[in-house]
Design a protein around this motif. Sequence first.
Motif, PDB file in Angstrom:
ATOM      1  N   UNK A   1      21.221  23.090  23.846  1.00  0.00           N
ATOM      2  CA  UNK A   1      22.738  23.248  23.889  1.00  0.00           C
ATOM      3  C   UNK A   1      22.510  23.963  25.166  1.00  0.00           C
ATOM      4  N   UNK A   2      22.556  25.095  23.880  1.00  0.00           N
ATOM      5  CA  UNK A   2      22.804  26.933  25.180  1.00  0.00           C
ATOM      6  C   UNK A   2      21.469  27.162  26.356  1.00  0.00           C
ATOM      7  N   UNK A   3      20.554  26.657  26.148  1.00  0.00           N
ATOM      8  CA  UNK A   3      19.425  26.293  26.729  1.00  0.00           C
ATOM      9  C   UNK A   3      19.904  25.726  28.069  1.00  0.00           C
ATOM     10  N   UNK A   4      20.459  24.168  27.940  1.00  0.00           N
ATOM     11  CA  UNK A   4      20.782  23.222  28.365  1.00  0.00           C
ATOM     12  C   UNK A   4      21.522  24.025  29.545  1.00  0.00           C
ATOM     13  N   UNK A   5      23.246  25.102  29.162  1.00  0.00           N
ATOM     14  CA  UNK A   5      23.506  25.451  29.581  1.00  0.00           C
ATOM     15  C   UNK A   5      23.714  25.862  30.526  1.00  0.00           C
ATOM     16  N   UNK A   6      22.714  26.931  30.891  1.00  0.00           N
ATOM     17  CA  UNK A   6      21.875  27.679  31.654  1.00  0.00           C
ATOM     18  C   UNK A   6      21.106  26.897  32.786  1.00  0.00           C
ATOM     19  N   UNK A   7      21.186  25.302  32.524  1.00  0.00           N
ATOM     20  CA  UNK A   7      20.228  24.681  33.590  1.00  0.00           C
ATOM     21  C   UNK A   7      21.389  24.410  34.341  1.00  0.00           C
ATOM     22  N   UNK A   8      21.924  23.446  33.618  1.00  0.00           N
ATOM     23  CA  UNK A   8      23.427  23.453  34.213  1.00  0.00           C
ATOM     24  C   UNK A   8      24.238  24.346  34.554  1.00  0.00           C
ATOM     25  N   UNK A   9      24.333  25.482  35.405  1.00  0.00           N
ATOM     26  CA  UNK A   9      24.661  26.259  35.686  1.00  0.00           C
ATOM     27  C   UNK A   9      24.295  26.554  37.215  1.00  0.00           C
ATOM     28  N   UNK A  10      22.936  26.271  37.199  1.00  0.00           N
ATOM     29  CA  UNK A  10      21.722  26.464  38.472  1.00  0.00           C
ATOM     30  C   UNK A  10      22.089  24.827  39.159  1.00  0.00           C
ATOM     31  N   UNK A  11      22.690  24.041  38.326  1.00  0.00           N
ATOM     32  CA  UNK A  11      22.718  22.260  38.831  1.00  0.00           C
ATOM     33  C   UNK A  11      23.877  22.775  39.979  1.00  0.00           C
ATOM     34  N   UNK A  12      24.577  23.239  39.122  1.00  0.00           N
ATOM     35  CA  UNK A  12      26.321  23.333  39.645  1.00  0.00           C
ATOM     36  C   UNK A  12      26.124  24.269  40.614  1.00  0.00           C
ATOM     37  N   UNK A  13      25.566  25.046  40.934  1.00  0.00           N
ATOM     38  CA  UNK A  13      25.334  25.194  41.608  1.00  0.00           C
ATOM     39  C   UNK A  13      25.591  25.281  43.359  1.00  0.00           C
ATOM     40  N   UNK A  14      24.645  23.932  43.336  1.00  0.00           N
ATOM     41  CA  UNK A  14      24.283  23.348  44.314  1.00  0.00           C
ATOM     42  C   UNK A  14      25.411  21.414  44.331  1.00  0.00           C
ATOM     43  N   UNK A  15      26.328  21.601  43.270  1.00  0.00           N
ATOM     44  CA  UNK A  15      26.694  19.834  43.547  1.00  0.00           C
ATOM     45  C   UNK A  15      27.998  20.207  44.762  1.00  0.00           C
ATOM     46  N   UNK A  16      28.251  21.355  45.211  1.00  0.00           N
ATOM     47  CA  UNK A  16      28.724  21.310  46.429  1.00  0.00           C
ATOM     48  C   UNK A  16      27.888  20.443  47.670  1.00  0.00           C
ATOM     49  N   UNK A  17      26.824  20.406  48.092  1.00  0.00           N
ATOM     50  CA  UNK A  17      25.940  20.031  49.047  1.00  0.00           C
ATOM     51  C   UNK A  17      26.511  18.725  48.732  1.00  0.00           C
ATOM     52  N   UNK A  18      27.084  17.877  47.732  1.00  0.00           N
ATOM     53  CA  UNK A  18      27.282  16.943  47.902  1.00  0.00           C
ATOM     54  C   UNK A  18      29.037  16.900  47.933  1.00  0.00           C
TER      55      UNK A  18
END
Lengths: 294, 289
Positions: free
Chosen positions: A224-241
């Motif tokens: 889950x901690x690994x996933x959290x790091x991935x999700x932070x990166x993913x959340x940084x581009x959610x604003x594109x949509x």
Amino acid sequence: MATLPLPTDAPATRRLLDAYRAEQAAKRIRTLIFAAATLAACLLAAWMGEVDLGTFAENFHKFPNYILSITPQLRWATLGEDVTEWYWGWKRWGRLLIDTVLIAYAGTLLGFVGGLMLCFTASANLTARRWLVLGARRLLEIQRSVPELVYALIFVVAFGLGPFPGMLAIAIHTTGALGKLFAEVNENIDLKPVDGMYASGASWFQAMRFAVVPQVLSNYVSYTLLRFEINVRGAAVLGFVGAGGIGQDLLSAIRQFYLPDVSAILLMIVVTVAVIDIATERLRHALIGLDTRT
Amino acid sequence: MTDNPGAALRHAALADAAAMVIRHPAVFRPKLADRLLGPAVVALLMGLFAYSLVALGFTFERIWNGVGRLGTIVVHMLPPDAGRFFWIYLDALGETVAIALLGTLLGAVIAVPLALLAAKNIVPNRLFHFGWRRGLDFFRAIDVLIWALIWINVVGLGPFAGILAIAMSDIGGFAKLFSEAIEAADRKPIEGVVAAGGGAPHGIRFGILPQVLPIMISQVLYYIESNTRSATIIGIVGAGGIGLHLSDTIRVNEWQNVSFLIVMILVTVALIDAISTRLRFAIIGRRGT
């Protein structure tokens, strides 16, 4: 070749050498076929992907130029003022960045709960009914195979613009990704405690809670901690949509050529991701340490 | 019940109960701090979660209305139908796979020399190693969509920008994985090559390469699959592939087309997954996943 201990013209040696050469030739042919297939696939892909080396060579100078143009003008003499000017929007960006991390956090937590609820059903060794196992696995697969940005696009239509649909999108994708990993962990556990629980009259839930979870929890948390790091990166581009976070401002800065803003926001994202990366790695190592000690 | 072999054990345990409690205080009377730690962590996590929900604009009304609209959308999605756009979508899907394939391969090729420099056993300098690794992390920290936007400025809209974006975002990951494979490689073959009169390049070619090449190919195949997923969305910012159609059809509420596109993506990803798994097993055998 003079050092061969056997006479090279002996029939046995010759047979051996011939076999060796045949083997080598076959291997070489296999490698060649593989290389040719890869090359053919590349050429086809280059044609489909409209690769144009001419344009690339002609325009490549724009890349370093772009990097240079987004680099802020910092001078030693006026460093303070330059940095202040560079980060003129730091209050807004900081708030958006916190939003981004919160989107990732809430999405990861919801995804963890979702994955936890589905992973026991998706483990073939814990659930007897085959159709339930397959059903849970298909569900996780669908959740994980659709990129989170696609969920975000759909949820933005359903829930309206803003960070909330982004969080839901991350939650669904994380459920699929973590559920699969958790189920894989479950399938490698020691089943004796589970048998013990059933033998003493436990229900399925009790068996999962007291016989499975204690064996796997630290693995779960680590993933889950690994996933959290991935999700932070993913959340940084959610604003594109339009699904919240810092992506919105980054997109408009890139599209409208507010060049120093691009580097300012990118640097903030990179530093945040790096800090979270290091922090989660520390936590994970601490957890693994706890595990081996007991 | 009296014949139960466990009964004797149970009697013995009950007779010894008081002494057992004393012998194992950690189990029977855990310290208050230890008992509170779990609930405290959970409470902290839940508190932060509640705060995030408020900060992200959560209201029950919003959920209620949103779920209702989502239900309508799902109903409108069925059955999936491409209408007259099937061939256009198929072409875009081909473009997506092409972007994933070429982007991954390009990233892997660029990553090889960078990985050699990042391996401790090739460049045994701690300071350089640390700095180089952090530099590679930089490529990873920037999402593929951001790279796509940057490359669109250089080569214009279209799949070529997508290929370059995928390659850039993969460089960091590949270099890290490759350098780890190189570091884990056995030194003895290199010593053998050097002892037989080979130079340093020979050592790399005949000593290290045969050990790490299967691992590298396996990782490339793995990345091709995950990049197919990334390549389906970079069209949203205009870098080619099926993403453009996906965001367009969602924008104009053509939900049957949307679900058709999603099904196409799911099938393609599953196919690529099956092919790459097959190839990986063929190259490195069933064990070395």
